[in-house]
Design a protein around this motif. Structure first.
Motif, PDB file in Angstrom:
ATOM      1  N   ALA A  34      37.304   0.948   3.165  1.00 31.06           N
ATOM      2  CA  ALA A  34      38.639   0.792   2.589  1.00 31.06           C
ATOM      3  C   ALA A  34      38.956  -0.681   2.334  1.00 31.06           C
ATOM      4  O   ALA A  34      39.587  -1.026   1.325  1.00 31.06           O
ATOM      5  N   ILE A  35      38.502  -1.565   3.224  1.00 26.47           N
ATOM      6  CA  ILE A  35      38.709  -3.001   3.037  1.00 26.47           C
ATOM      7  C   ILE A  35      37.906  -3.507   1.844  1.00 26.47           C
ATOM      8  O   ILE A  35      38.415  -4.240   0.981  1.00 26.47           O
ATOM      9  N   VAL A  36      36.627  -3.115   1.772  1.00 24.79           N
ATOM     10  CA  VAL A  36      35.766  -3.534   0.657  1.00 24.79           C
ATOM     11  C   VAL A  36      36.316  -3.033  -0.677  1.00 24.79           C
ATOM     12  O   VAL A  36      36.271  -3.743  -1.695  1.00 24.79           O
ATOM     13  N   ASN A  37      36.871  -1.824  -0.684  1.00 24.64           N
ATOM     14  CA  ASN A  37      37.413  -1.252  -1.917  1.00 24.64           C
ATOM     15  C   ASN A  37      38.795  -1.791  -2.274  1.00 24.64           C
ATOM     16  O   ASN A  37      39.345  -1.458  -3.327  1.00 24.64           O
ATOM     17  N   ALA A  48      42.406  -6.566   5.500  1.00 23.67           N
ATOM     18  CA  ALA A  48      41.619  -6.904   6.685  1.00 23.67           C
ATOM     19  C   ALA A  48      42.478  -7.696   7.655  1.00 23.67           C
ATOM     20  O   ALA A  48      43.130  -8.664   7.269  1.00 23.67           O
ATOM     21  N   GLU A  49      42.475  -7.280   8.924  1.00 26.27           N
ATOM     22  CA  GLU A  49      43.245  -8.002   9.933  1.00 26.27           C
ATOM     23  C   GLU A  49      42.518  -9.253  10.399  1.00 26.27           C
ATOM     24  O   GLU A  49      43.117 -10.121  11.033  1.00 26.27           O
ATOM     25  N   HIS A  50      41.229  -9.351  10.123  1.00 24.36           N
ATOM     26  CA  HIS A  50      40.428 -10.518  10.488  1.00 24.36           C
ATOM     27  C   HIS A  50      39.624 -10.940   9.276  1.00 24.36           C
ATOM     28  O   HIS A  50      39.254 -10.102   8.441  1.00 24.36           O
ATOM     29  N   LYS A  51      39.328 -12.226   9.164  1.00 21.90           N
ATOM     30  CA  LYS A  51      38.581 -12.740   8.015  1.00 21.90           C
ATOM     31  C   LYS A  51      37.209 -12.090   7.898  1.00 21.90           C
ATOM     32  O   LYS A  51      36.715 -11.849   6.788  1.00 21.90           O
ATOM     33  N   HIS A  52      36.583 -11.807   9.037  1.00 21.50           N
ATOM     34  CA  HIS A  52      35.249 -11.216   9.031  1.00 21.50           C
ATOM     35  C   HIS A  52      35.224  -9.965   9.910  1.00 21.50           C
ATOM     36  O   HIS A  52      34.724  -9.994  11.032  1.00 21.50           O
ATOM     37  N   PRO A  53      35.755  -8.823   9.433  1.00 21.98           N
ATOM     38  CA  PRO A  53      35.636  -7.588  10.215  1.00 21.98           C
ATOM     39  C   PRO A  53      34.176  -7.169  10.327  1.00 21.98           C
ATOM     40  O   PRO A  53      33.358  -7.481   9.466  1.00 21.98           O
ATOM     41  N   VAL A  54      33.857  -6.464  11.400  1.00 23.36           N
ATOM     42  CA  VAL A  54      32.467  -6.120  11.712  1.00 23.36           C
ATOM     43  C   VAL A  54      32.355  -4.625  12.013  1.00 23.36           C
ATOM     44  O   VAL A  54      33.195  -4.070  12.727  1.00 23.36           O
ATOM     45  N   VAL A  55      31.297  -3.991  11.486  1.00 20.66           N
ATOM     46  CA  VAL A  55      30.988  -2.596  11.803  1.00 20.66           C
ATOM     47  C   VAL A  55      29.693  -2.569  12.613  1.00 20.66           C
ATOM     48  O   VAL A  55      28.702  -3.193  12.232  1.00 20.66           O
ATOM     49  N   VAL A  56      29.683  -1.834  13.714  1.00 20.12           N
ATOM     50  CA  VAL A  56      28.484  -1.661  14.544  1.00 20.12           C
ATOM     51  C   VAL A  56      27.789  -0.379  14.111  1.00 20.12           C
ATOM     52  O   VAL A  56      28.414   0.682  14.042  1.00 20.12           O
ATOM     53  N   THR A  57      26.497  -0.465  13.812  1.00 25.09           N
ATOM     54  CA  THR A  57      25.744   0.702  13.359  1.00 25.09           C
ATOM     55  C   THR A  57      24.411   0.817  14.091  1.00 25.09           C
ATOM     56  O   THR A  57      23.862  -0.179  14.566  1.00 25.09           O
ATOM     57  N   PHE A  58      23.906   2.043  14.157  1.00 24.96           N
ATOM     58  CA  PHE A  58      22.605   2.347  14.766  1.00 24.96           C
ATOM     59  C   PHE A  58      21.864   3.307  13.852  1.00 24.96           C
ATOM     60  O   PHE A  58      22.476   4.059  13.091  1.00 24.96           O
ATOM     61  N   ASP A  59      20.543   3.313  13.953  1.00 23.74           N
ATOM     62  CA  ASP A  59      19.711   4.174  13.112  1.00 23.74           C
ATOM     63  C   ASP A  59      18.977   5.232  13.914  1.00 23.74           C
ATOM     64  O   ASP A  59      18.731   5.074  15.114  1.00 23.74           O
ATOM     65  N   PRO A  86      31.840  -8.929   0.759  1.00 21.57           N
ATOM     66  CA  PRO A  86      33.198  -9.275   0.328  1.00 21.57           C
ATOM     67  C   PRO A  86      33.859  -8.139  -0.425  1.00 21.57           C
ATOM     68  O   PRO A  86      33.189  -7.194  -0.878  1.00 21.57           O
ATOM     69  N   ARG A  87      35.163  -8.221  -0.571  1.00 23.83           N
ATOM     70  CA  ARG A  87      35.887  -7.212  -1.327  1.00 23.83           C
ATOM     71  C   ARG A  87      35.290  -7.103  -2.730  1.00 23.83           C
ATOM     72  O   ARG A  87      34.988  -8.099  -3.375  1.00 23.83           O
ATOM     73  N   GLY A  88      35.083  -5.872  -3.183  1.00 19.78           N
ATOM     74  CA  GLY A  88      34.477  -5.657  -4.487  1.00 19.78           C
ATOM     75  C   GLY A  88      32.998  -5.338  -4.420  1.00 19.78           C
ATOM     76  O   GLY A  88      32.390  -4.974  -5.434  1.00 19.78           O
ATOM     77  N   THR A  89      32.386  -5.451  -3.227  1.00 19.58           N
ATOM     78  CA  THR A  89      30.976  -5.072  -3.063  1.00 19.58           C
ATOM     79  C   THR A  89      30.817  -3.578  -3.359  1.00 19.58           C
ATOM     80  O   THR A  89      31.680  -2.769  -3.018  1.00 19.58           O
ATOM     81  N   ASP A  90      29.719  -3.210  -3.999  1.00 19.28           N
ATOM     82  CA  ASP A  90      29.423  -1.794  -4.234  1.00 19.28           C
ATOM     83  C   ASP A  90      29.306  -1.090  -2.882  1.00 19.28           C
ATOM     84  O   ASP A  90      28.414  -1.407  -2.091  1.00 19.28           O
ATOM     85  N   PRO A  91      30.174  -0.133  -2.562  1.00 21.99           N
ATOM     86  CA  PRO A  91      30.134   0.513  -1.240  1.00 21.99           C
ATOM     87  C   PRO A  91      28.885   1.360  -1.006  1.00 21.99           C
ATOM     88  O   PRO A  91      28.623   1.767   0.123  1.00 21.99           O
ATOM     89  N   HIS A  92      28.104   1.607  -2.049  1.00 24.34           N
ATOM     90  CA  HIS A  92      26.875   2.377  -1.881  1.00 24.34           C
ATOM     91  C   HIS A  92      25.633   1.479  -1.852  1.00 24.34           C
ATOM     92  O   HIS A  92      24.506   1.973  -1.844  1.00 24.34           O
TER      93      HIS A  92
END
Length: 218
Positions: free
Chosen positions: A18-21, A26-37, A168-174
């Motif tokens: 939602a932030i990228v789109n 964003a509440e912080h300049k650099h929000p972070v997502v934690v992911t695992f595979d 950054p905002r505008g990055t292709d989400p896929h």
């Protein structure tokens, strides 16, 4: 995770998209997502208790075929069970996304096979966990061919590749960039990666992987 929790920067994948789109500030300049595979049992044994302790949301990209067959992963990795994963989602903020059914590489398989692999993974996640897989990660972090990218776009809100750089905002989400964290990373390097640095490490990894995965299909 303690450092990340203290920073207040951790967000869910859905919030990040939602932030990228541009749909959510964003509440912080650099929000972070934690992911695992993948879906190895050390995710539920080791990672989930730490995530729960620090109240960190995370996304697990699950290769459902390994879980269905109880198939061992490379090295000494063992597949988790559906029961263990269901339990994990009740104690921590875990969003389960797709990593295809058999961890196939979408830059080198047909549209028919890609469709079957992705739809099978979505079906099994829904059947066993009662949730819809809305996020995706390309196996081996390799971008798909054009036809298979359209399959991903039609089914998921986001999809991640390699990159070691910010989105950054505008990055292709896929085609979201994704930064690997190594066990050898110091706090300083970890912080640099959270801020979009150390891209040189990714360029080196990309050169190695071009050779490493030549001729592979998963």
């Amino acid at each position: 995770m303690a450092l990340l929790a203290e920073s207040g920067r951790a967000v869910s994948m859905s919030q990040a998209v939602a932030i990228v789109n541009g749909d959510l500030p964003a509440e912080h300049k650099h929000p972070v997502v934690v992911t695992f595979d993948d879906g190895t049992d050390d995710f539920v044994d080791n990672a989930v208790p730490i995530l729960a302790k620090h109240d960190i949301p995370a996304t697990l990209y699950l290769a459902t075929g390994a879980v269905e067959r109880g198939q061992p992963f490379w090295g000494e990795g063992r597949a988790l069970t559906w029961e263990a994963l269901r339990d994990a989602t009740t104690v921590a903020q875990i969003d389960v996304g797709s990593h295809t059914h058999d961890h196939v590489l979408l830059d080198r398989i047909s549209v028919a096979e890609a469709t079957d692999q992705i739809d099978r993974s979505i079906e099994l996640i829904g059947e066993h966990l009662g949730t819809k897989a809305t996020h995706f990660a390309y196996p081996k972090a390799l971008a798909p061919n054009a036809a298979n990218l359209e399959i991903v776009r039609a089914r998921f809100a986001s999809a991640a590749i390699a990159g070691t750089r910010p989105n950054p905002r505008g990055t292709d989400p896929h085609l979201l960039w994704r930064t690997p964290i190594q066990s050898t990373d110091t706090d300083r390097w970890f912080d640099a990666k959270l801020n979009g640095g150390l891209g040189g490490e990714d360029r080196l990894r990309d050169l190695v992987n071009r050779v490493r995965y030549r001729g592979a299909d998963r």
